[in-house]
Each structure stands twice: as structure tokens, then as C-alpha cells.
Write an enzyme that holds these catalytic residues in place. Structure first.
Site, short mmCIF file in Angstrom:
data_model
loop_
_atom_site.label_atom_id
_atom_site.label_comp_id
_atom_site.label_asym_id
_atom_site.label_seq_id
_atom_site.Cartn_x
_atom_site.Cartn_y
_atom_site.Cartn_z
N HIS A 106 -38.88 9.85 21.51
CA HIS A 106 -38.70 10.30 22.91
C HIS A 106 -39.88 9.93 23.82
O HIS A 106 -40.34 10.74 24.62
CB HIS A 106 -38.48 11.80 22.94
CG HIS A 106 -37.18 12.25 22.31
ND1 HIS A 106 -36.04 11.48 22.29
CD2 HIS A 106 -36.85 13.42 21.67
CE1 HIS A 106 -35.07 12.16 21.67
NE2 HIS A 106 -35.53 13.31 21.29
N HIS A 175 -32.18 15.59 27.75
CA HIS A 175 -32.23 16.37 26.51
C HIS A 175 -31.86 17.84 26.73
O HIS A 175 -32.48 18.74 26.14
CB HIS A 175 -33.62 16.23 25.88
CG HIS A 175 -33.64 16.34 24.40
ND1 HIS A 175 -33.37 17.52 23.73
CD2 HIS A 175 -33.88 15.42 23.44
CE1 HIS A 175 -33.47 17.32 22.44
NE2 HIS A 175 -33.78 16.05 22.22
N GLU A 304 -27.01 13.41 23.87
CA GLU A 304 -27.99 12.46 24.39
C GLU A 304 -27.36 11.07 24.48
O GLU A 304 -27.39 10.29 23.53
CB GLU A 304 -29.22 12.46 23.49
CG GLU A 304 -29.87 13.82 23.39
CD GLU A 304 -30.75 13.96 22.16
OE1 GLU A 304 -31.65 13.13 21.97
OE2 GLU A 304 -30.50 14.88 21.37
C1 BGC Z 1 -33.65 14.18 17.88
C2 BGC Z 1 -34.09 15.19 16.85
C3 BGC Z 1 -35.35 15.81 17.33
C4 BGC Z 1 -35.10 16.46 18.63
C5 BGC Z 1 -36.36 17.02 19.20
C6 BGC Z 1 -33.39 14.93 19.13
O1 BGC Z 1 -33.02 14.05 20.11
O2 BGC Z 1 -32.55 13.45 17.48
O3 BGC Z 1 -34.28 14.58 15.60
O4 BGC Z 1 -35.85 16.73 16.41
O5 BGC Z 1 -34.58 15.55 19.55
O6 BGC Z 1 -36.05 18.04 20.01
#
Ligand code: BGC
Length: 340
Positions: A106, A175, A304
Site C-alpha cells: 500500500h 481502503h 479494493e
Molecule cells: C491487504 C491485507 C492487509 C490489509 C491491511 C489489505 O488490502 O490485502 O493483506 O493486511 O490491506 O489493512
């Protein structure tokens, strides 16, 4: 429709956070922070004419800064994981910040969720913008990014635009953790995903490169099914990552529909992106949320919409390369209706 703003709080380095509220005639409202373009509140009418806040969030800037999980934020430059934080572009190897074990997740340690974005009112919403400098978290190119959030007629739309002065890679998403009942877990929510295939994960939640059919797996949501039905099963697509945390390869529009019988709220997700990571808050630990709420594992689900994880290391997949001077454009729309 009206837009108001208020001081939301201060970050540990003194930066001020502002909350913008879009209120529609019917009383539905969306509140967005300039910190990470974070969707903090989304109030939708349920079947009993009560407002339900369908996204998880916090009361203070401090909690947004300190807590994990990217609650409500726009993530970038590259949503999801890049294996080893490494990739090669135009013959040059790039090493990104590592913030998920040996991998990049991310956008790294100071991703787009940690920026305070510039904000400007536009028709039906707010336009947020930043400039991410060349080399930011290891990424090439100075990147100008704009995310416009509008909320009208039960439709919350995020429109992403970006332009870079060098060839680079980009994968932007939001998110938010949704819960169509406003509280409790999301296991009884009914889900349809228009995806016939998905990318298989290894135990680090990174794609192995293999694409398989959803048939006979816990990832088959071609016909509506409860999110919780197979979430604890031995199917590797849920077992490896403690629940759903995989990328669907979207095959037609809309990407997904989620229904709650309890609230009567139906959410439809539409996007022009090729994939969608479906994540069921597997790693969300017990914590206090806004307005006295308590969150825990499975309190919300994330949709997402994105390019496939680690796609820069899989050239056969839809490209996440953004060429210098080319305009990047994507959108995701979350529409809310009541069940008939
Ligand atoms: C991921 C997860 C991660 C999370 C963090 C998601 O987009 O796929 O693996 O732990 O984000 O908040």
C-alpha cells in the site's frame, strides 16, 4: 446538497486535518478527511428509515495516524503488495520501502494515506490533490495525483487522475471497510462478485502468478452467497490469509453487489479496474471505533478495486505502467439502494 468543513484534529507533526461533509437533501452524508482522502462517515438510509453509517472509522486524527489497517484511506502509489519491494522498469531496478515483512504494501511507510491532501470544492463533491516527489518511497517520477469524491443520489464516486514526469507504476484504490448494518460482523452479508477467475496467493498473500477458476473454491461468488459461508473452511484461498484477502479478476460489470437483509441496504461496486482485492478485516484486532463502536476481526469488508497485486512483476497481466506525460484515469463507484 451542501458541503461544510470543520477542523478535525492535528497529527503528531503538527499538520492539521480538515473534515469535509457532503450532505444531500435526503439527509444522506459522506464525510471525508483531507488526511489520506479518508472516507470517515457514509450515512445511508436503511429499510426502517434510520441512518446507518456503513463505513468504519475513528473519532480522532491521532487514531487515524496510529492505528493500522488503512481505514477509509486512498492507498498508493501502489495498492497491495510488491514482492520484495523490487521491480524493473526500462532496464532499471527499483527498490521500494519495505513495510510488510520483506514486501512493499500500500505505497510503503509514508504512502498516500499519510499525506494531507489539498482540497477544493467541485460540483457535487471535493477534489483532493497532491504532488508526490520523484523517488517517493522509492518510486520513479514526480507524480501529480487528483482524487475527486462526489456523493449524489446514493452514489459515492471516487475518480482518480494522475500524471508523472517519468515512466512509473501506479495502482490506486480506496481502503474503506464497509458494514451495511453499521455494527457487528459482516458474515451474514450476501455477496455476488462478477469474477470467474482469481489470482492465487502464497502464504505471504502475494500472487504466485497462477490464475484459476473460482469454481469449486471459496472464491465462487458468481451466485449470491453469505460472506461467512466458507470463510473458515480449509480452502486455501481463505485458509492461507485468515479469511478473504485475494484478488478477483473481474469479468463483467458491476464488479460486486453486497446485500444486508438486516438493514435492507444493497451496495453495488462499479469500476474500470481489472481486479478487486476482497479483504474481510482478517487482521483487524479489537479496538475502539467512532461514536463508541467496537471493532474486531470481520467487522468490515474492503472492496479494493485495483490492478492485480505485484502486477509489475507479472508482465502478462494488465499493465500498471504509467508512461511519462500520459494521463492515468480510473474510477470506482459505490451505489446504495434499498432491497425491494
Ligand atoms: C491487504 C491485507 C492487509 C490489509 C491491511 C489489505 O488490502 O490485502 O493483506 O493486511 O490491506 O489493512
Amino acid at each position: 446538497m451542501s458541503i461544510t468543513k470543520r477542523f478535525f484534529g492535528k497529527l503528531s507533526d503538527g499538520r492539521e486535518v480538515t473534515a469535509f461533509k457532503i450532505t444531500n437533501q435526503d439527509g444522506t452524508e459522506a464525510e471525508i478527511l483531507d488526511y489520506g482522502v479518508t472516507l470517515r462517515t457514509l450515512k445511508i438510509l436503511d429499510k426502517n428509515n434510520n441512518f446507518i453509517d456503513v463505513v468504519l472509522g475513528y473519532d480522532t486524527a491521532e487514531e487515524y495516524e496510529q492505528n493500522d489497517g488503512y481505514f477509509g484511506a486512498v492507498v498508493g502509489r501502489f495498492a497491495n503488495r510488491i514482492r520484495g519491494g523490487k521491480f524493473v522498469l526500462n532496464g532499471t531496478q527499483y527498490s521500494l520501502a519495505l513495510n510488510n515483512g520483506e514486501n512493499h504494501l500500500h505505497g510503503g511507510k509514508f504512502g498516500f494515506n499519510r499525506y494531507v491532501w489539498n482540497a477544493k470544492e467541485v460540483e457535487n463533491g471535493i477534489e483532493f490533490s497532491i504532488t508526490s516527489p520523484d523517488g517517493d518511497e522509492g518510486y520513479p517520477g514526480k507524480l501529480d495525483v487528483t482524487v475527486t469524491v462526489t456523493f449524489i443520489n446514493g452514489e459515492l464516486t471516487l475518480s482518480y487522475h494522475a500524471i508523472s514526469d517519468k515512466d512509473t507504476i501506479l495502482n490506486l484504490t480506496n481502503h474503506s471497510y464497509f458494514n451495511l448494518n453499521g455494527c457487528g460482523n459482516i458474515l451474514d452479508h450476501l455477496l455476488t462478485v462478477n469474477a470467474e477467475t482469481f489470482t492465487i496467493n502464497d502464504s505471504g498473500c502475494l500472487p504466485t502468478g497462477e490464475i484459476v477458476s473460482v469454481k469449486n473454491t471459496a472464491m465462487d461468488f458468481l451466485s449470491e452467497r453469505k460472506i461467512g459461508e466458507l470463510i473458515e473452511s480449509d480452502d486455501p484461498s481463505v485458509k492461507l490469509c485468515g479469511g478473504y484477502d485475494s484478488n478477483f479478476i473481474l469479468s463483467k460489470s458491476p464488479a460486486a453487489v453486497v446485500r444486508s437483509k438486516e438493514s435492507g441496504i444493497v451496495m453495488t461496486v462499479t469500476t474500470n479496474q481489472p481486479g478487486m482485492q476482497f479483504y474481510t478485516a482478517n487482521k483487524t484486532t479489537k479496538r475502539a471505533g467512532k461514536n463508541g463502536a467496537e471493532y474486531n476481526r470481520r467487522s468490515g469488508f474492503c472492496m479494493e478495486t485495483q490492478h492485480f497485486p505485484d502486477s509489475i512483476n507479472h508482465p502478462e497481466w494488465p499493465t500498471c505502467i504509467l508512461k511519462a506525460g500520459e494521463e492515468f484515469k480510473s474510477f470506482t463507484k459505490y451505489s446504495f439502494l434499498l432491497d425491494k
